[in-house]
Design an enzyme around this catalytic site. Structure first.
Site, PDB file in Angstrom:
ATOM      1  N   LYS A  52       0.878  -1.182   0.000  1.00 41.00           N
ATOM      2  CA  LYS A  52       0.000   0.000   0.000  1.00 41.00           C
ATOM      3  C   LYS A  52       0.910   1.225   0.000  1.00 41.00           C
ATOM      4  CE  LYS A  52      -1.948   3.062   1.836  1.00 41.00           C
ATOM      5  NZ  LYS A  52      -1.719   4.444   1.365  1.00 41.00           N
TER       6      LYS A  52
ATOM      7  N   GLU B 172       8.500   1.548  11.579  1.00 38.86           N
ATOM      8  CA  GLU B 172       9.615   2.508  11.417  1.00 38.86           C
ATOM      9  C   GLU B 172       8.989   3.888  11.348  1.00 38.86           C
ATOM     10  OE1 GLU B 172      12.588  -0.445   8.950  1.00 38.86           O
ATOM     11  OE2 GLU B 172      12.349   1.616   8.273  1.00 38.86           O
TER      12      GLU B 172
ATOM     13  N   CYS C 257      13.544  10.426   7.711  1.00 36.55           N
ATOM     14  CA  CYS C 257      13.325  10.030   9.103  1.00 36.55           C
ATOM     15  C   CYS C 257      14.594  10.174   9.934  1.00 36.55           C
ATOM     16  CB  CYS C 257      12.824   8.601   9.159  1.00 36.55           C
ATOM     17  SG  CYS C 257      13.929   7.430   8.370  1.00 36.55           S
TER      18      CYS C 257
ATOM     19  N   GLU D 108       8.548  16.507  15.332  1.00 35.94           N
ATOM     20  CA  GLU D 108       9.151  16.235  14.028  1.00 35.94           C
ATOM     21  C   GLU D 108       8.567  17.196  12.995  1.00 35.94           C
ATOM     22  OE1 GLU D 108       8.038  12.659  11.837  1.00 35.94           O
ATOM     23  OE2 GLU D 108      10.147  12.281  11.397  1.00 35.94           O
TER      24      GLU D 108
END
Ligand code: NAD
Length: 508
Positions: A194, A269, A303, A402
């Site tokens: 996906k 993750e 990331c 973040e």
């Protein structure tokens, strides 16, 4: 890969590759067939550099996802039973085809997600390397351990867990999809992928390559669409035995909830707020290069980006002045321009999120030393100026949350202990970078910093056998080498008696 091209060459070649996506909706790939027809709803995929449509994408339904999961279930026994050496050949062939189409992949990817072409060329090649690495490991995937006792011998064997779901984000979609899917296939799992709705195109190229590479129908399935519909259904589907997500921390929580009823094995993750710690005994110039690279490459949409610079106060003013000059000199521009270092952000919503942090920084009392504004002069794309915040402290929103953009927050420290405390004062624990000339200090920091991955005097070098993943709110599980097989495979222990032990006797 053709030689380095000009912006005009890249634009012309990209237009050629992209035209198919504007002519027909980008659809699903289920059981070896493309699904674009019928009463399918579509959504518009925008080019981040212009906010003009690249084309329509089929918005999958739970029914589409059910069909993909059933196809993966049906294809599983034969794929799992295939000898590892045959899977190895197949995956090497896959890597060959990625290399053959690396120019197309890089140009499509760069146009779709806004990352500069200089990085996307590497990402395409890295995608092929991911396949080669796990292709070579396929024959040994089932290997286990031998564990002796006085009266028994135990041995372990591994088998593929079953059909798995792979859910990927928009920031470097091609590379990340290969990083997750290659080990799953090498292990003997079948896959339902996906991709992110904001950068769906390279997933479609990957599905196409899977067919060209001779991967049997149903082994690789791709369903386009939104996380809340098809992503959710993938996590809930009983045929799917494990789900690997690369995405935001809040999505990780949802995946855990959605997979709870079917006891899904989950690998997450997630996000990060990674510190780069620079001591005054570091190699100054190398540290400077690395600090800039690790937050401003890939538009800061990475990331492992080092979004918090912890700088020792003894060199703070000089270092930050040099950082500021480099930030101001970064080349912001269209992603297909080979000169571009920082491209547009993925979409308008994300641009607004990044701009929110520009305001939050000032409200919380930080100083904007460079950037801090939109780049309207570059047209209607989602351009933002690379930004450096100074006079910050670790409780500010720009130090805790973040941002996922080309934004660096600098914070001073005096002692090693203070640096460790600042580094750990975050909910995240993905990565960290340590710059020092003192090996003992590097070792002490490596021991105490709470992060899944640390680099000492380096900037995110990847070693494919090494574990990749985060602690705390940055996720659970590790990828890389044998760690990937631990996730995609079941381990069975077989205990065999030497017929020398006494068995407890009851009822006699
Ligand atoms: P996101 O979490 O919004 O989306 C990631 C994927 O999850 C997409 O495909 C999305 O459609 C899907 N999704 C969303 N809701 C879902 C649901 N309820 N069920 C199932 N699937 C769902 O993340 P993003 O904005 O695409 O990517 C950026 C994030 O990814 C950042 O937080 C970044 O740090 C993280 N990331 C982490 C790593 C890592 O290795 N740790 C690598 C790259 C990106």
């Amino acid at each position: 890969m053709p030689p380095t091209n000009t912006y005009d060459d890249n634009t012309a070649r990209a237009a050629g590759y992209l035209s198919r996506f504007s002519l027909n909706p980008t659809g699903h790939f289920i059981a070896g067939e493309w699904v674009t027809e019928g009463n399918q709803n579509t959504f518009t995929n925008l080019n981040p550099a212009t906010n003009q449509p690249l084309g329509e994408v089929v918005a999958g339904t739970p029914g589409d996802m059910d069909r993909a999961c059933e196809a993966a279930k049906e294809a599983f026994p034969a794929w799992a039973a295939m000898p590892g050496a045959t899977r190895k050949q197949c995956l090497h062939h896959f890597a060959d085809l990625i290399e053959d189409r690396a120019d197309e992949i890089a140009l499509v990817e760069s146009s779709d997600c806004g990352q500069a072409i200089r990085f996307m060329k590497q990402a395409a090649i890295r995608g092929a390397a991911n396949f080669r690495f796990f292709a070579d490991k396929a024959p040994e995937a089932r290997n286990g351990q031998s564990l002796f006792q006085a009266d028994h011998t135990n041995f372990t064997m591994r088998s593929p867990i079953g059909p798995v779901g792979i859910i990927t984000p928009w920031n470097t979609p091609f590379m990340l999809a290969t990083w997750k899917i290659a080990p799953a296939l090498a292990a003997g799992c079948t896959v339902v992928h996906k991709p992110a709705e904001l950068s769906p195109l390279s997933a479609s190229l990957l599905a196409e390559i899977s067919a060209e590479a001779g991967i049997p129908p149903g082994v690789w399935n791709t369903v386009q669409g939104y996380g809340e519909t098809v992503g959710r259904r993938l996590c809930e589907h009983p045929a799917i035995k494990a789900v690997a997500l690369v995405g935001e921390t809040s999505t990780g929580s949802q995946i855990l909830r959605q997979g709870a009823d079917t006891i899904k094995r989950v690998h997450l993750e997630l996000g990060g707020k990674n510190p780069v710690i620079v001591f005054d005994d570091a190699d100054y110039e190398r540290a400077l290069d690395a600090v800039i690279f690790m937050i401003f490459s890939l538009n800061g949409q990475r990331c492992t980006s080092s979004s918090r610079l912890l700088i020792q106060n003894s060199i703070r003013d000089r270092f930050l002045n040099d950082v500021r000059q480099r930030v101001e000199a970064l080349v912001v521009g269209p992603p297909l321009d080979p000169a571009t270092e920082v491209g547009p952000l993925i979409h308008q919503g994300h641009l607004e999120k990044v701009m929110h942090y520009m305001r939050a920084a000032v409200e919380d009392g930080a100083t904007v030393a460079a950037g801090g504004h939109r780049r309207d002069d570059l047209g209607s794309g989602n351009y933002v100026s690379p930004t450096l915040f100074i006079d910050a402290h670790n409780k500010m929103r720009i130090a805790q949350e973040e941002i996922f953009g080309p934004v660096l927050t600098a914070i001073g420290f005096d002692t090693e202990e203070e640096a460790i405390a600042l580094a750990n004062d975050t909910n995240f624990g993905l990565a960290g970078y340590i710059w020092t000339g003192d090996t003992g200090r590097a070792m002490r920091l490596a021991q105490h910093i709470e992060a899944g991955m640390l680099w000492v005097n380096s900037e995110n070098n990847r070693n494919l056998p090494s574990p990749f993943g985060g602690m705390k709110m940055s996720g659970m599980g590790r990828d890389g080498g044998d760690y990937s097989f631990d996730f995609y495979m079941e381990t069975k222990n077989v205990c065999i008696a030497h017929d020398t032990h006494s068995i407890p006797v009851l009822g006699h």
